[in-house]
Design an enzyme around this catalytic site. Structure first.
Site, mmCIF file in Angstrom:
data_model
loop_
_atom_site.group_PDB
_atom_site.id
_atom_site.type_symbol
_atom_site.label_atom_id
_atom_site.label_comp_id
_atom_site.label_asym_id
_atom_site.label_seq_id
_atom_site.Cartn_x
_atom_site.Cartn_y
_atom_site.Cartn_z
ATOM 1 N N SER A 67 0.837 -1.194 0.000
ATOM 2 C CA SER A 67 0.000 0.000 0.000
ATOM 3 C C SER A 67 0.869 1.239 0.000
ATOM 4 C CB SER A 67 -0.866 0.022 1.254
ATOM 5 O OG SER A 67 -0.015 0.112 2.386
ATOM 6 N N LYS A 68 0.316 2.299 -0.561
ATOM 7 C CA LYS A 68 1.129 3.506 -0.717
ATOM 8 C C LYS A 68 1.498 4.135 0.619
ATOM 9 C CE LYS A 68 -3.005 6.034 -1.980
ATOM 10 N NZ LYS A 68 -3.769 6.367 -3.172
ATOM 11 N N ARG A 69 0.777 3.771 1.660
ATOM 12 C CA ARG A 69 1.126 4.321 2.965
ATOM 13 C C ARG A 69 2.465 3.789 3.445
ATOM 14 N NH1 ARG A 69 -4.006 4.259 2.766
ATOM 15 N NH2 ARG A 69 -4.874 6.328 2.788
ATOM 16 N N LYS A 70 2.799 2.572 2.990
ATOM 17 C CA LYS A 70 4.012 1.953 3.536
ATOM 18 C C LYS A 70 5.097 1.741 2.499
ATOM 19 C CE LYS A 70 1.458 -0.110 7.238
ATOM 20 N NZ LYS A 70 0.641 -1.249 7.595
ATOM 21 N N ASN A 71 4.809 1.984 1.241
ATOM 22 C CA ASN A 71 5.738 1.656 0.172
ATOM 23 C C ASN A 71 5.338 2.477 -1.046
ATOM 24 O OD1 ASN A 71 7.814 -0.037 -0.758
ATOM 25 N ND2 ASN A 71 6.770 -1.826 0.009
#
Ligand code: GLU
Length: 485
Positions: free
Chosen positions: A251-255
């Site tokens: 997910s863009k929150r983590k990567n």
């Protein structure tokens, strides 16, 4: 029978690294078997699909280096390859299902469906209750002819199980009582994903559906559709999802997930492809480095493992380093020119700094942050927090702003200024205060060229990545010392 496989991205956002991963395995499988690889655009979600996103997906996949034999840009014998141009086909096919009784018209209003859902609250299955399933054909035709709004639903069997084979999982079973009477055609006459996907896979002669595991729960509906159409179903191969380091779905929150980020951050596409090839698959033993032709040569799904592969930026960077080292100096120069050291990018930078330059030797110090990746905020940590605000406020403000930028397609100077001012108003910050925070988050400096020009030239992906990293940094600052130790 010749192998025909496809990817079917929906153009509703940034080109996703998961799309490149699935594309790679489809491409390799097609080439291994001398077959065709098709790219189809699934833009049935009219509200969220954009031409801009479609163009970005095609551009990014070309950059990565997977090429398709048929697609919206190159054409082919089974076109059009964009679902929005195939509406008539889906309508015709849906009519066949209405005629055979495999599907039915549902006239339920939004209010009735709302009541139904409310009544079903707490139950394990909250699907359609079959209210319109019993309406007889003549009555249904009459109501439709009278202009009553309807959707077309699949009449799923209500007993027994739907069973199918997945190449990686063996036999997969779903209890039919848990499967909804899926909407196939919406009230505006547009198909849903399920109908369009199955009809197209059939008409395009797809032999193997190689897609991400998240679609596994849709497959029983697709299996049923093939059955009621009387068509031969393709072979199913559901690939393990890419994961963040903590094993959650990537997910863009983590990567960073946008392929454009990888391009902007200076990854070599061949290194990225190689790395994606190691996600769940191994060429032999613990060998990690291989080219796409080598992967094609050795490819078999038997060496696929289902434990969620972790997509790790550190590992990818190490692999990229290997590829960079293997290039000769001339090639490195050429690749750096293609990246950010070519005329095209320099021409965007010069107007931003020329008024502030006395000598050319000041150019690099003034523009250094356009060429670097992740920044260190320690030096501006104090300045990042405006008076009467906390580090936590800044972190929240930045995360909210990144979300606003995620949907901000117009990354021009003017578009960014409007979006930033709108956001300042929304969170009730003084625009100047917000501009300063964003400036420092994007550049780790207090003085830069004009903010919106700077963001525009930095680009969506680097800008968003830095704002996120700065938010993370601010979150760490806001924790009491005992927790950070
Ligand atoms: N449109 C779907 C997507 O966005 C396609 C899924 C499939 O391959 O069936 O990924």
């Amino acid at each position: 029978m010749s192998v025909r496989v496809r990817i079917a991205p929906s153009p509703t956002g940034d080109p996703h690294v998961g799309t490149a991963y699935i594309a790679l395995f489809n491409y390799v499988f097609a080439k291994k078997h001398g077959g065709q690889f098709i790219l189809r655009i699934e833009d049935t979600d009219r509200a969220r699909s954009t031409a801009d996103s479609e163009a970005a997906i095609l551009r990014a996949l070309r950059w990565v280096g997977v090429t398709w034999d048929e697609g919206p840009d190159v054409g082919g014998p089974c076109g059009p390859y964009r679902q929005s141009e195939r509406s008539e086909i889906y309508k015709t096919e849906a009519d066949k299902l209405l005629a055979s009784g495999a599907a039915y018209r549902c006239f339920c209003t939004a209010e009735r469906l709302e009541e139904m859902r409310a009544a079903a609250k707490g139950k394990s299955f909250v699907g359609y209750d079959g209210h319109c399933r019993g309406i007889d054909r003549a009555e249904s035709d009459r109501r439709a002819a009278a202009g009553e709004a309807f959707v077309v639903r699949l009449a799923m069997p209500k007993t027994g199980e739907t069973v199918f084979a997945d190449r990686l999982r063996g036999e997969v079973r779903f209890d039919n009582t848990q499967i909804d009477d899926q909407i196939l055609l919406k009230s505006d006459g547009f198909p849903t994903y399920h109908l369009a996907n199955v009809v197209d896979d059939h008409l395009m002669g797809i032999t193997h559906v190689i897609r991400a595991e998240e679609w596994l729960s849709s497959t029983p509906k697709h299996v049923e559709l093939y059955k009621v159409f009387g068509w031969q179903a393709p072979e199913w191969i559901h690939m393990p999802l890419l994961r963040n380091a903590d094993k959650s779905k990537i997910s863009k929150r983590k990567n960073p997930v946008s392929l454009d980020y990888y391009r902007a951050a200076g990854f070599l596409p061949e290194a990225l492809l190689n790395y994606l090839g190691t996600m769940g698959w191994s060429i032999s033993g613990d060998r990690e480095k291989f080219t796409v032709p080598e992967m094609i040569e050795a490819f078999t799904f038997d060496r696929m493992s289902l434990g969620g592969p972790v997509f790790d930026l550190v590992k990818l960077s190490a692999m990229n380093a290997d590829y960079l080292r293997a290039l000769d100096d001339d090639s490195v120069v050429k690749r750096m020119r293609e990246w950010r050291l070519g005329d095209e990018y320099l021409k965007q930078l010069v107007p931003l700094v020329r008024q502030r330059m006395q000598r050319m030797d000041e150019f690099l110090p003034l523009t250094e942050f356009f060429f670097s990746g992740d920044l260190d905020y320690a030096a501006v940590a104090k300045d990042l927090v405006p008076k009467n605000r906390t580090a936590k406020d800044v972190a929240e403000c930045l995360l909210g702003f990144v979300e606003a930028l995620d949907v901000q397609r117009d990354f021009s100077h003017a578009g960014l200024e409007a979006a930033t001012r709108a956001y300042a108003e929304k969170i009730a910050w003084d625009p100047k205060e917000l501009f300063m925070v964003v400036r420092m988050a994007a550049t780790a400096r207090k003085a830069t060229p004009p903010l919106f020009e700077t963001l525009a030239v930095l680009g969506r992906d680097l800008a968003r990545r830095r704002l996120r990293l700065c938010a993370e940094f601010m979150k760490r600052q806001s924790r009491p010392a005992s927790q950070t130790a």
